[in-house]
Each structure stands twice: as C-alpha cells, then as structure tokens.
Design an enzyme around this catalytic site. Structure first.
Site, PDB file in Angstrom:
ATOM      1  N   ALA A 147      -1.984 -19.838 -15.989  1.00 17.54           N
ATOM      2  CA  ALA A 147      -1.870 -21.239 -16.865  1.00 17.54           C
ATOM      3  C   ALA A 147      -3.378 -21.150 -17.624  1.00 17.54           C
ATOM      4  CB  ALA A 147      -1.935 -22.348 -15.889  1.00 17.54           C
ATOM      5  N   TYR A 148      -4.228 -21.229 -16.915  1.00 17.41           N
ATOM      6  CA  TYR A 148      -5.691 -21.165 -17.623  1.00 17.41           C
ATOM      7  C   TYR A 148      -5.882 -20.046 -18.886  1.00 17.41           C
ATOM      8  CZ  TYR A 148     -10.690 -21.604 -18.168  1.00 17.41           C
ATOM      9  OH  TYR A 148     -11.934 -21.915 -18.439  1.00 17.41           O
ATOM     10  N   ALA A 149      -5.665 -19.096 -18.722  1.00 14.00           N
ATOM     11  CA  ALA A 149      -5.349 -18.059 -19.846  1.00 14.00           C
ATOM     12  C   ALA A 149      -4.510 -18.543 -20.996  1.00 14.00           C
ATOM     13  CB  ALA A 149      -5.023 -16.693 -19.552  1.00 14.00           C
TER      14      ALA A 149
END
Length: 234
Positions: free
Chosen positions: A140-142
C-alpha cells in the site's frame, strides 16, 4: 529557488525527516512554518508552529490562509501501515492513500495560488524509492508513493505557467521512527534534508538521495523480471 530569505511550510515537521528539513531551513535563513497534526509535539525554536492534519480540508484551507507568505512548500507528512494489497487490511491501504496521496494533493491545491501570488516558488513532495518498485510488507505504501511521484510530474506541468518548481524526492530507508523495525542500512535524516535542500536550490525536479534509489531508478529501463527475482531471493 533561494532558501535564504524564503518563507517555507513543512508538513510533518515534528519528527524525522520533516523536523530536519525545518531545522535546516531555519539554519539557511528561511522563515519556517512547522506544521504537524499535533502542534504541541513540535520543538523547533524560531519556527512558527501550525496545527495541520493534511486529510482535513478545513485545516488545510486554514493553514493556507494563515501562511499566505509561503513561497516554498515541503510536503513531508506521510504514514506507513505495512498493509498489503491482495490480502491486507483494505482500510489501512485506503488510509495510506488518503494521507500520502490525497492529503498531499490537497495541500498542493490549497497552496498553489499562494505560491503564484508570491512569485511562483517551489513545491517539494517527499516520495520514496518505493515510487518505482514494490516490496513485501509495503504494498500500500509503494502504491501511494508511486501516485505521489506521478502526481508531482503532473502538477509540475500544470503549474509551469506560474513559475513553480515542483521537486519529487526519492530515498530508501532513513533512520526515523517510521523505519524503526527495519534492520538494514539507514540514511541519517539530517543528510536526507541537506541533499533535498541542495537539490531545491539547484532547481532540480527530482532528487534521488541515495545509491539504493539510484539503482532502483536505473532498473526501470531493464527487464523487471531480473529486479524482482533478486528481490524475492533477498
């Protein structure tokens, strides 16, 4: 962009890279608004402290009204939940996109006319090496940081007419609370801040902070199978 004499606003200025950015801006002769969701946690002598939750449109509008002299906007605030995309917590993934992408874009939109009124200035969006690849435990961060990277590219084109420099920042692991559980090499956040501000003064549209990020960027021109096979092997 000359930092001496500039007026900057830094989001997430209460800790980590954001605090170092704000501190070094002060050292370089800028006036600094240090913005944070919890303003009582900001400890920066000489800074003007602002309460700012970047996911709250009313708070963002209030910050833009209070800091109408800003000509350097540094979008540093962000979160990492560790959520995956295929089977992870979807609410957490949405929260990362809400903060890292939509929140950052909301601040950009609020301050774009402020920057225009003050001569154009500059916007710095702190993205990540994970703008260019994905890793286990950071799906999700990426995805959110990939969105920040290309948002920066789009906003750069849209604001070119008003003379606003838009710089995206890409780095691997830094020695901050967010990376507290990471056991690999970490860059000193003070060094990150120095490289970023040097890049802004040089008028760079992209600042790649470390060798790891340089390697990841270079891999984009190659067959991705090689990169991801290496990543899966550890």
């Amino acid at each position: 962009m000359q930092i001496t004499g500039a007026t900057a606003l830094v989001t997430g200025a209460n800790r980590g890279i954001g605090r170092h950015l704000a501190a070094q801006l002060l050292e370089r002769g800028a006036t600094v608004y240090a913005a944070a969701r919890r303003p009582e946690s900001v400890d920066l002598p000489g800074a003007r402290v602002l309460a700012l939750d970047i996911t709250d449109p009313e708070a963002v509008a209030a910050a833009a009204a209070a800091a109408g002299d800003v000509d350097l906007l540094v979008n540093n605030a962000g979160i990492s939940t560790g959520a995956g995309l295929a089977t992870g917590d979807l609410d957490a993934a949405r929260r990362e996109m809400d903060v890292n992408f939509w929140g950052t874009l909301g601040v950009v939109r609020a301050f774009a006319p402020v920057l225009a009124a003050n001569g154009g200035g500059a916007i710095v969006n702190v993205a990540s090496a994970l703008s260019w690849f994905a890793a286990p435990g950071a799906g999700a961060y990426a995805a959110s940081k990939a969105a920040v990277w290309n948002m920066s590219n789009a906003v750069r084109l849209e604001l070119a007419g008003q003379g606003t420099l838009v710089t995206s920042v890409h780095l691997g692991a830094a020695d901050t609370d967010m990376m507290g559980d990471y056991e690999g090499p970490k860059t000193d956040p003070a060094d990150v801040a120095r490289v970023v501000l040097d890049g802004v003064e040089a008028g760079r549209i992209e600042v790649v902070v470390d060798d790891w990020s340089e390697m990841v960027k270079a891999s984009l021109a190659k067959d991705p199978a090689e990169f991801y096979e290496r990543l899966l092997r550890g």
